[in-house]
Design a protein around this motif. Structure first.
Motif, PDB file in Angstrom:
ATOM      1  N   SER A  82       0.828  -1.214   0.000  1.00 39.00           N
ATOM      2  CA  SER A  82       0.000   0.000   0.000  1.00 39.00           C
ATOM      3  C   SER A  82       0.857   1.257   0.000  1.00 39.00           C
ATOM      4  O   SER A  82       0.429   2.300  -0.504  1.00 39.00           O
ATOM      5  N   GLN A  83       2.072   1.170   0.546  1.00 28.59           N
ATOM      6  CA  GLN A  83       2.987   2.313   0.509  1.00 28.59           C
ATOM      7  C   GLN A  83       3.391   2.650  -0.924  1.00 28.59           C
ATOM      8  O   GLN A  83       3.671   3.808  -1.247  1.00 28.59           O
ATOM      9  N   LEU A  84       3.445   1.635  -1.781  1.00 30.99           N
ATOM     10  CA  LEU A  84       3.832   1.845  -3.171  1.00 30.99           C
ATOM     11  C   LEU A  84       2.671   2.364  -4.009  1.00 30.99           C
ATOM     12  O   LEU A  84       2.877   3.112  -4.971  1.00 30.99           O
ATOM     13  N   ILE A  85       1.443   1.981  -3.646  1.00 29.35           N
ATOM     14  CA  ILE A  85       0.283   2.224  -4.501  1.00 29.35           C
ATOM     15  C   ILE A  85      -0.498   3.473  -4.097  1.00 29.35           C
ATOM     16  O   ILE A  85      -1.074   4.152  -4.948  1.00 29.35           O
ATOM     17  N   CYS A 213      -3.007   6.440  -6.100  1.00 27.96           N
ATOM     18  CA  CYS A 213      -2.420   7.644  -6.688  1.00 27.96           C
ATOM     19  C   CYS A 213      -0.933   7.740  -6.375  1.00 27.96           C
ATOM     20  O   CYS A 213      -0.313   8.766  -6.619  1.00 27.96           O
ATOM     21  N   GLY A 214      -0.364   6.659  -5.813  1.00 31.55           N
ATOM     22  CA  GLY A 214       1.056   6.653  -5.473  1.00 31.55           C
ATOM     23  C   GLY A 214       1.933   6.443  -6.683  1.00 31.55           C
ATOM     24  O   GLY A 214       1.460   6.425  -7.827  1.00 31.55           O
ATOM     25  N   PRO A 215       3.217   6.273  -6.482  1.00 29.38           N
ATOM     26  CA  PRO A 215       4.156   6.193  -7.610  1.00 29.38           C
ATOM     27  C   PRO A 215       4.011   4.950  -8.473  1.00 29.38           C
ATOM     28  O   PRO A 215       4.453   4.940  -9.623  1.00 29.38           O
ATOM     29  N   PHE A 216       3.381   3.861  -7.934  1.00 31.01           N
ATOM     30  CA  PHE A 216       3.273   2.626  -8.699  1.00 31.01           C
ATOM     31  C   PHE A 216       1.837   2.118  -8.730  1.00 31.01           C
ATOM     32  O   PHE A 216       1.015   2.486  -7.890  1.00 31.01           O
ATOM     33  N   GLN A 217       1.552   1.259  -9.697  1.00 32.52           N
ATOM     34  CA  GLN A 217       0.253   0.614  -9.809  1.00 32.52           C
ATOM     35  C   GLN A 217       0.453  -0.862 -10.120  1.00 32.52           C
ATOM     36  O   GLN A 217       1.439  -1.254 -10.754  1.00 32.52           O
ATOM     37  N   ILE A 218      -0.478  -1.692  -9.670  1.00 35.27           N
ATOM     38  CA  ILE A 218      -0.397  -3.125  -9.921  1.00 35.27           C
ATOM     39  C   ILE A 218      -0.787  -3.415 -11.365  1.00 35.27           C
ATOM     40  O   ILE A 218      -1.799  -2.908 -11.861  1.00 35.27           O
ATOM     41  N   TYR A 233       0.239   8.818 -14.088  1.00 39.40           N
ATOM     42  CA  TYR A 233      -0.334  10.098 -13.691  1.00 39.40           C
ATOM     43  C   TYR A 233       0.244  10.607 -12.370  1.00 39.40           C
ATOM     44  O   TYR A 233      -0.265  11.565 -11.797  1.00 39.40           O
ATOM     45  N   PHE A 234       1.305   9.961 -11.910  1.00 44.04           N
ATOM     46  CA  PHE A 234       1.988  10.410 -10.691  1.00 44.04           C
ATOM     47  C   PHE A 234       2.918  11.552 -11.083  1.00 44.04           C
ATOM     48  O   PHE A 234       3.920  11.349 -11.769  1.00 44.04           O
ATOM     49  N   SER A 235       2.577  12.775 -10.661  1.00 44.25           N
ATOM     50  CA  SER A 235       3.305  13.941 -11.186  1.00 44.25           C
ATOM     51  C   SER A 235       3.752  14.949 -10.139  1.00 44.25           C
ATOM     52  O   SER A 235       4.543  15.836 -10.440  1.00 44.25           O
TER      53      SER A 235
END
Length: 566
Positions: A82-85, A213-218, A233-235
């Motif tokens: 969850s920290q990544l996502i 909305c974090g830096p990565f998505q699954i 869309y992480f900007s």
């Protein structure tokens, strides 16, 4: 695309080389005689054996995730994903300082009860939809809905009102002051447009394939592996330096460390103490400490209908159990073996109460009760003789017609160190003249028997704190039913008075003082056998750079991480 990138990212071409060209070359009659051709062939094979995806992070974790959203998740491996996502209004840096994340500005009222957040410009979810204040409002409503799994009653006590002033602005008003108010706003934000219900339960579609909305998505979920790629869309911070993150789930920490030593993976999220020395001595590796908010304790059954209720509800009996344990010796032998010369890893610590040592809620003036077997035996004797118990020729305490005292100690069989500690704990208690039956359980079975059925005498358990450090749910008199948070059934009117003081105070320093009183009360009552807190140590290759870890969940600003050539 240049040749180097083409080669390092083309899995299909590598398979073609290995499966087809090798056989073809070996069939050539003149191959072995043509040294120049041999040299060319070797260079091709070496070239196509270059590591695939040099900017792919592969890390080892433990416990295959069930829920991948930040609300219903409960395993450390789930929290780390969850920290990544996902992201939050406020987060913590590696020093534990609160800093703005999704919010670009924060205004706090003079009474410290109203917090107005202004969101960053052009925030977007991983599907391109805009993030608005309504998403924060919805997330709070979801978390405060009793139908939601892992419903947060502590947050419910503090959040009084949420007002969306503008799509980029909202005010959150607290019902009362809190010692660390910014910690209340570190919850992860969920997308309102992905929900059709006002609650979230384990097994819902969102828990299996969440949108953040974090830096990565699954992008892919397999049986023992989850693959993530950058969120396009992480900007609002820098774009991730990694093109892919692969979480591999191991059943053995030893196996994961072996793969790290062989450089098959880049990072192991949790390592065993017996491996620290070899990891420290390896110049290619680094050790990283995190998660100092997990305490371990022996929970005691306080249900008045339990067969040993007359014993368990006597604080002297509970104290005799605790003082029969050489907790320092168990801690050092099991969780922190004698350090080798020059070891830099910090030791774990004993605790005297229900909070992590070093937290503002912990009263450092209260020392853990010392190991004192003669005193423990004398105290136990006073209790048992008055209750009609006697010792048989073998020194075992019992009472007719029930027979000898026979207590069970349940624990998770998934962690070998916990199993070792449980065995030693049972041996110490048996020195009192009390029979102990060890009952190792699979983690899922243990949780069901303890949390849902309340079926236990003693259980080795642990508790990881959120940012509030409020343990009221564990002692809530209204939550003693099966499935309730107060699974051990300890209820005391004096303790409830202390919790009332804690929750009614508007002065943050009085909140701290009330927490210290709760600590002292539970220590003196020996409500449970509070043992120790264990720090976690991740290990990673030194060519993984810019690793700034979150103090409790490991991953922090992973978009800055990068892999450099050895």
């Amino acid at each position: 695309m240049n040749m180097a990138n083409f080669i390092s990212n083309s899995f299909g071409i590598q398979r073609f080389i290995h499966r087809n060209l090798t056989a073809w070359f070996m069939q050539q009659a003149s191959f072995k005689e043509n040294i120049k051709f041999w040299s060319f062939f070797c260079s091709i094979i070496v070239l196509f054996n270059l590591p695939l995806h040099a900017d792919t992070l592969i890390y080892a974790d433990f416990g295959v995730p069930v829920s991948l959203d930040p609300i219903t998740c409960s395993k450390p491996s789930e929290f780390r994903l969850s920290q990544l996502i996902f992201d939050s209004l406020i987060t913590q840096n590696s020093r534990g300082e609160f800093i703005l994340s999704l919010a670009k500005e924060l205004d706090i009222s003079s009474d410290g009860l109203s917090y107005t957040f202004i969101l960053r410009d052009n925030l977007q979810w991983a599907d391109g939809k805009p993030i608005t204040a309504r998403d924060i409002e919805f997330t709070l409503d979801l978390m405060l809905n009793p139908q939601t799994h892992n419903y947060n009653p502590i947050l419910d006590k503090y959040i009084e009102n949420v007002v969306c002033i503008h799509p980029q602005m909202l005010t959150i008003t607290l019902a009362q002051s809190f010692f660390s108010p910014l910690s209340l706003f570190t919850f992860k934000i969920l997308p309102k447009h992905k929900f059709t219900t006002p609650y979230l339960k384990i097994g819902d579609p969102f828990t299996r394939m969440p949108l953040g909305c974090g830096p990565f998505q699954i992008v892919q979920i397999e049986e023992s592996q989850i693959t993530l790629e950058p969120n396009p869309y992480f900007s609002y911070r820098r774009k991730p330096g990694l093109s892919k993150v692969i979480a591999k789930f191991y059943s053995s920490k030893k196996e994961a460390v072996q793969d790290l030593l062989q450089k098959k993976i880049h990072l192991v999220t949790e390592t065993l103490p017996e491996d620290w020395t070899i990891l420290e001595k390896n110049p290619a590796l680094m050790l990283q400490k995190y998660q100092t908010r997990t305490i371990h304790w022996i929970a005691i059954q306080h249900n008045p209908g339990h067969r040993y209720a007359e014993l368990f509800q006597d604080y002297r009996f509970r104290r005799s159990l605790l003082q029969s344990l050489n907790t320092e010796k168990i801690l050092r032998e099991v969780f922190d073996p004698l350090p080798s010369k020059g070891r830099k890893v910090a030791a774990h610590s004993l605790i005297s109460g229900p909070f992590p040592n070093g937290s503002w809620a912990y009263d450092s003036s209260i020392n853990p009760l010392p190991y004192n077997l003669p005193y423990a035996k004398q105290l136990l004797k006073e209790v048992l003789i008055r209750k009609g118990y006697s010792q048989n020729p073998q020194g075992i305490w019992g009472k007719e017609p029930a027979g000898p005292i026979q207590l069970s100690l349940k624990y998770s069989m998934d962690d070998p160190n916990i199993a070792k500690a449980a065995i030693q704990i049972a041996a110490y208690i048996q020195n009192l003249g009390i029979n102990i039956r060890l009952e190792p359980k699979e983690e899922s079975v243990l949780l069901y028997e303890i949390r849902i059925q309340h079926d236990f005498d003693l259980v080795y358990t642990n508790y990881t704190f959120d940012d509030t450090y409020d343990i009221f749910p564990l002692f809530d008199p209204a939550a003693t039913e099966k499935g309730g948070t107060n699974f051990h059934g300890f209820v005391d009117s004096r303790l409830m008075e202390l919790f009332l003081q804690l929750h009614s105070s508007l002065n943050p320093w009085l909140v701290r003082a009330s927490s210290h009183k709760i600590h002292r009360f539970l220590h003196e009552e020996t409500a449970h056998l509070f043992l120790w807190q264990l720090d976690s140590y991740a290990a990673y290759l030194r060519n993984l750079r810019n690793v700034e870890s979150h103090p409790y969940h490991l991953f922090q600003f992973p978009e800055n991480w990068k892999i450099v050539a050895n």
